[in-house]
Write a protein that holds these residues in place. Structure first.
Motif, PDB file in Angstrom:
ATOM      1  N   PHE A  47       0.824  -1.207   0.000  1.00  0.00           N
ATOM      2  CA  PHE A  47       0.000   0.000   0.000  1.00  0.00           C
ATOM      3  C   PHE A  47       0.861   1.262   0.000  1.00  0.00           C
ATOM      4  O   PHE A  47       2.065   1.227   0.288  1.00  0.00           O
ATOM      5  CB  PHE A  47      -0.943   0.008   1.207  1.00  0.00           C
ATOM      6  N   ASP A 382      -4.849   2.197   0.540  1.00  0.00           N
ATOM      7  CA  ASP A 382      -5.086   1.392  -0.656  1.00  0.00           C
ATOM      8  C   ASP A 382      -5.740   2.335  -1.667  1.00  0.00           C
ATOM      9  O   ASP A 382      -6.927   2.652  -1.552  1.00  0.00           O
ATOM     10  CB  ASP A 382      -6.014   0.210  -0.325  1.00  0.00           C
ATOM     11  N   GLU A 385      -8.895   0.781  -3.821  1.00  0.00           N
ATOM     12  CA  GLU A 385     -10.136   0.201  -3.287  1.00  0.00           C
ATOM     13  C   GLU A 385     -11.328   1.126  -3.539  1.00  0.00           C
ATOM     14  O   GLU A 385     -11.291   2.324  -3.246  1.00  0.00           O
ATOM     15  CB  GLU A 385     -10.016  -0.080  -1.792  1.00  0.00           C
ATOM     16  N   LYS A 411      -8.859   3.969   0.073  1.00  0.00           N
ATOM     17  CA  LYS A 411      -9.300   3.611   1.423  1.00  0.00           C
ATOM     18  C   LYS A 411      -8.130   3.654   2.401  1.00  0.00           C
ATOM     19  O   LYS A 411      -7.069   3.076   2.141  1.00  0.00           O
ATOM     20  CB  LYS A 411      -9.892   2.196   1.392  1.00  0.00           C
ATOM     21  N   ARG A 413      -6.092   2.364   5.273  1.00  0.00           N
ATOM     22  CA  ARG A 413      -5.938   1.048   5.919  1.00  0.00           C
ATOM     23  C   ARG A 413      -5.402   1.178   7.340  1.00  0.00           C
ATOM     24  O   ARG A 413      -5.862   0.503   8.250  1.00  0.00           O
ATOM     25  CB  ARG A 413      -4.986   0.157   5.105  1.00  0.00           C
ATOM     26  N   ASN A 414      -4.393   2.053   7.521  1.00  0.00           N
ATOM     27  CA  ASN A 414      -3.794   2.249   8.841  1.00  0.00           C
ATOM     28  C   ASN A 414      -3.438   3.714   9.045  1.00  0.00           C
ATOM     29  O   ASN A 414      -3.007   4.383   8.100  1.00  0.00           O
ATOM     30  CB  ASN A 414      -2.507   1.431   9.003  1.00  0.00           C
ATOM     31  N   SER A 424      -6.631   0.581  12.369  1.00  0.00           N
ATOM     32  CA  SER A 424      -6.302  -0.448  11.391  1.00  0.00           C
ATOM     33  C   SER A 424      -7.575  -1.054  10.837  1.00  0.00           C
ATOM     34  O   SER A 424      -8.413  -1.559  11.605  1.00  0.00           O
ATOM     35  CB  SER A 424      -5.444  -1.538  12.054  1.00  0.00           C
ATOM     36  N   ASP A 425      -7.762  -0.960   9.520  1.00  0.00           N
ATOM     37  CA  ASP A 425      -8.946  -1.533   8.859  1.00  0.00           C
ATOM     38  C   ASP A 425     -10.243  -1.157   9.560  1.00  0.00           C
ATOM     39  O   ASP A 425     -11.060  -2.006   9.919  1.00  0.00           O
ATOM     40  CB  ASP A 425      -8.803  -3.056   8.760  1.00  0.00           C
TER      41      ASP A 425
END
Length: 442
Positions: A47, A382, A385, A411, A413-414, A424-425
């Motif tokens: 990513f 990402d 996404e 998106k 992610r972290n 995270s997510d």
């Protein structure tokens, strides 16, 4: 900590490799991060790693407005949106117009925040407190000419000059919500006598001319006092022309715009009613086009959310009674990343507008870039996404947005603060209080 297998953004280009963090700072950008020794190694899974966003215009609420939002929920929302630093506005209850109120607010924020928070203040009634509040580390002073809350009369030019000069002497900017109270009152009285809808009255009483008048007035104060003037959420082509003119004669001016003023129009207001009510109001497609051009050529210095949460009950009041504003911490980054994905905005420009430029202008420390020696405030994205914005899933207490159901690309992610993963997510992974209060040394 070493983050490996990342595509690391720098203004010199993207490095395929990783980053090493020690004691909260970036210590190494490397094409071979596996060779670096670390207590913890995280896999970025290919990513994109960007500097965390710095949102210079946020209403975190809390205190007596905690039913709308508090420092914890706002910082969770920021983390979910890839925002690692925010600048909080002073129009809270109590108003941040004294050293005492500022300190109380900082203490409350310190207990709850996951992210970095810097603060604006309103001008204090005691002139001596301008210096004291600056020493306490505020970013600058914020004025709301359309809805003044200070105990001093800043509509009086002589009084305003004294305070603007004090701000200049203490090397802090004055940020202005550009709107002209006299113009608003005159138009409201006139429009209410006509057979118009509430939306027509609202739009008609906050025209671009009111914004332009305020810009001319406060630019003149900047010229007379040497004060740096920052204009908030610019929304019209007339305002852009006024700012360009004032800069041309040497007035120190910076300005910002928002995703909603760049991407939405008054047609959304007519469709979504109070849920798209905001000040300044959404304007025309031509204004969108002018704002984009100004963003791309550097006249606009940053993109901010103007995160302004309210309760659902408040937003469901009759149109003219409902408060202006909506949440933006969780939508700023995805809607702007989508413009990158569509080829309308370069990634470098987005990072400049949301990270490096606000860091430089508001002096928030070693932030805004991925560089050795800088704070390890980072966001892993990402960029491919595709997903749909769903306000029901917001961390903000305000579960509504004019961007509801928008299909976006990109998106988070972290999110990392000082090298520690706080999100995270879509899950918050850190306790309250892990963030910090930024006290700026001017």
């Amino acid at each position: 900590m070493v983050l490996k297998n990342a595509r690391v953004f720098t203004f010199q280009g993207i490095i395929t490799g990783g980053v090493a963090v020690d004691e909260g700072k970036v210590v190494k950008l490397s094409k071979e991060p596996e060779s670096l020794r670390a207590d913890e190694v995280l896999d970025a899974k290919g990513f994109l790693l960007l500097p965390g966003l710095i949102d210079a215009h946020v209403h975190m609420r809390d205190m007596q407005l905690s039913y709308k939002e508090d420092f914890y929920t706002a910082s969770c929302a920021a983390a979910a949106g890839g925002i690692t630093t925010v600048i909080d506005m002073p129009n809270t209850i109590p108003r941040t117009c004294s050293l005492k109120a500022l300190r109380e607010k900082m203490e409350e924020a310190k207990k709850k925040t996951l992210i970095n928070i810097a603060f604006y203040a309103g001008f204090p009634s005691k002139l001596t407190e301008v210096k004291q509040m600056t020493k306490e580390g505020i970013v600058g002073f914020k004025l709301y000419p359309h809805d003044p809350f200070e105990e001093i009369d800043l509509a009086n030019e002589e009084q305003a000059q004294i305070y603007f000069k004090a701000a200049a002497e203490n090397n802090v900017p004055v940020s202005i919500h550009p709107d002209d109270l006299e113009t608003i009152k005159k138009l409201q009285s006139k429009l209410k006598l006509q057979k118009l809808s509430d939306i027509e009255i609202f739009l008609g009483s906050h025209p671009a001319e009111s914004e332009r008048k305020a810009i001319a007035k406060y630019a003149e104060l900047g010229a007379k006092t040497g004060c740096h003037i920052h204009f908030c959420h610019i929304s019209s082509m007339e305002s852009l022309a006024a700012i360009k003119k004032e800069q041309g004669r040497g007035v120190k001016i910076t300005c910002e715009s928002t995703p909603h003023h760049l991407l939405l129009t008054k047609e959304e207001l007519e469709k979504l009613n109070t849920f798209a009510k905001v000040l300044p109001p959404l304007r025309s497609k031509n204004d969108n086009i002018a704002l984009w051009a100004a963003l791309l050529d550097g006249l606009i210095n940053m993109i901010v959310s103007d995160h302004a949460p309210h309760s659902l009950q408040e937003k469901q009041k009759p149109f003219l009674e409902a408060p202006s504003g909506f949440p933006g911490l969780e939508t700023l980054f995805p809607v702007m990343l989508t413009k990158v994905a569509h080829g309308d905005l370069r990634l470098e420009k987005l990072v400049e507008m949301t990270s490096s430029s606000p860091s430089k202008i508001f002096k928030v420390g070693n932030k805004g870039m991925l560089r050795e020696g800088y704070d390890a405030d980072m966001v892993l994205v990402d960029i491919k996404e595709k997903w749909k914005i769903d306000p029901e899933k917001f961390y903000s207490k305000s579960k509504f947005s004019p961007f509801k159901d928008w299909k976006v690309v990109g998106k988070v992610r972290n999110t990392f603060i000082n090298g520690s993963c706080i999100m995270s997510d879509d899950e918050i992974t850190a306790p309250k209080g892990i963030g910090s209060i930024i006290q700026i040394r001017h």
